[in-house]
Design a protein around this motif. Sequence first.
Motif, PDB file in Angstrom:
ATOM      1  N   THR A  16      45.959   3.005 -59.863  1.00 58.33           N
ATOM      2  CA  THR A  16      45.822   4.467 -59.786  1.00 58.33           C
ATOM      3  C   THR A  16      45.937   4.993 -58.359  1.00 58.33           C
ATOM      4  OG1 THR A  16      44.411   4.504 -61.749  1.00 58.33           O
ATOM      5  CG2 THR A  16      44.276   6.394 -60.291  1.00 58.33           C
ATOM      6  N   PHE A  20      48.930   7.257 -56.649  1.00 56.89           N
ATOM      7  CA  PHE A  20      48.630   8.551 -56.024  1.00 56.89           C
ATOM      8  C   PHE A  20      49.218   8.609 -54.608  1.00 56.89           C
ATOM      9  CE2 PHE A  20      45.933  11.573 -53.747  1.00 56.89           C
ATOM     10  CZ  PHE A  20      45.819  12.610 -54.664  1.00 56.89           C
ATOM     11  N   GLY A 228      46.793   2.833 -67.009  1.00 55.14           N
ATOM     12  CA  GLY A 228      46.556   4.235 -66.681  1.00 55.14           C
ATOM     13  C   GLY A 228      45.214   4.763 -67.141  1.00 55.14           C
ATOM     14  N   THR A 230      42.166   4.315 -65.919  1.00 55.27           N
ATOM     15  CA  THR A 230      41.320   4.807 -64.824  1.00 55.27           C
ATOM     16  C   THR A 230      41.664   6.246 -64.451  1.00 55.27           C
ATOM     17  OG1 THR A 230      41.106   2.562 -63.940  1.00 55.27           O
ATOM     18  CG2 THR A 230      40.551   4.392 -62.467  1.00 55.27           C
ATOM     19  N   SER A 231      42.955   6.511 -64.263  1.00 60.01           N
ATOM     20  CA  SER A 231      43.367   7.869 -63.886  1.00 60.01           C
ATOM     21  C   SER A 231      43.087   8.866 -65.007  1.00 60.01           C
ATOM     22  CB  SER A 231      44.848   7.896 -63.511  1.00 60.01           C
ATOM     23  OG  SER A 231      45.636   7.333 -64.539  1.00 60.01           O
ATOM     24  N   THR A 232      43.214   8.413 -66.248  1.00 56.57           N
ATOM     25  CA  THR A 232      42.941   9.286 -67.391  1.00 56.57           C
ATOM     26  C   THR A 232      41.472   9.675 -67.443  1.00 56.57           C
ATOM     27  OG1 THR A 232      44.727   8.297 -68.687  1.00 56.57           O
ATOM     28  CG2 THR A 232      43.026   9.462 -69.912  1.00 56.57           C
ATOM     29  N   ARG A 235      40.460  12.120 -64.744  1.00 58.76           N
ATOM     30  CA  ARG A 235      40.883  13.470 -65.101  1.00 58.76           C
ATOM     31  C   ARG A 235      40.033  14.035 -66.232  1.00 58.76           C
ATOM     32  NH1 ARG A 235      46.404  13.839 -68.265  1.00 58.76           N
ATOM     33  NH2 ARG A 235      45.019  12.856 -69.781  1.00 58.76           N
TER      34      ARG A 235
END
Length: 275
Positions: A16, A20, A228, A230-232, A235
Amino acid sequence: VRLQVQNVEKPLYRGTFHCFQSIIKQESAFGLYKGIGSPMMGLTFINALVFGVQGNTLRALGKDTPLNQFLAGSAAGAIQCIICCPMELAKTRMQLQGTGEYKLKTKNYKNSLDCLIKIYRKEGLRGINRGMVSTFIRETPSFGFYFLTYDCMTRYLGCEAEDSYVIPKLLFSGGMSGIVSWLSTYPMDVIKSRLQADGVGGVTQYKGILDCVRKSYHEEGWRVFTRGLTSTLLRAFPVNAATFATVTVFLMYMKSEDNLPECEPGPVIHQPSSL
């Protein structure tokens, strides 16, 4: 989306944070907002539909029980797929466009609307509804857990209208609801993203959901279904905290002002407490 669909043999991102960093470095900060037009167009209608359907379904079921909260949420999740699927298709295609390029050399789509129009002209209704079944499988139980978790959390925390800490409690409850709902069906989100991204480079890899599951697992193992995540979750908490708290506070305000006397309390305020 980029973490979910990247090539396992030649991965662009290690995780993640690296993703970024890479997007900002290679595509500038604007790269982080690729595909924003689609959610901006669709999320207003989706949230209006979700909370409206959930509230009316709960009233139709008669009792405010955990099971009915789950069923009402599931009904809302199923219906909003009509808007959600094309919206996420455009978002996915826009987010994958020009990966790793500071200035796009080949720009297939000008914006989200142009993306949907071109897909429709080329593939028809079936094209803009690509991934509809996987979206339906993801959204139906996900929204059931979404509203069930929020109901349980607000009851457990004792969210009373006159409580001075009611806003932080609502924010926390909404954030946790978002996390639980995503965790409940996240593997299907990976499959949906892969199906909607399939064919972007001119090559179609998957024949359908089962074929995508089989090939993804065979090539990358079970970890592919957590890509993905972690990023989900990073958010999910702030987004859903803001969403639920805003809706609840608005309904509380409207109820207190008696501006909507014909409306019964909505699902998020239909509780034994003053909420």
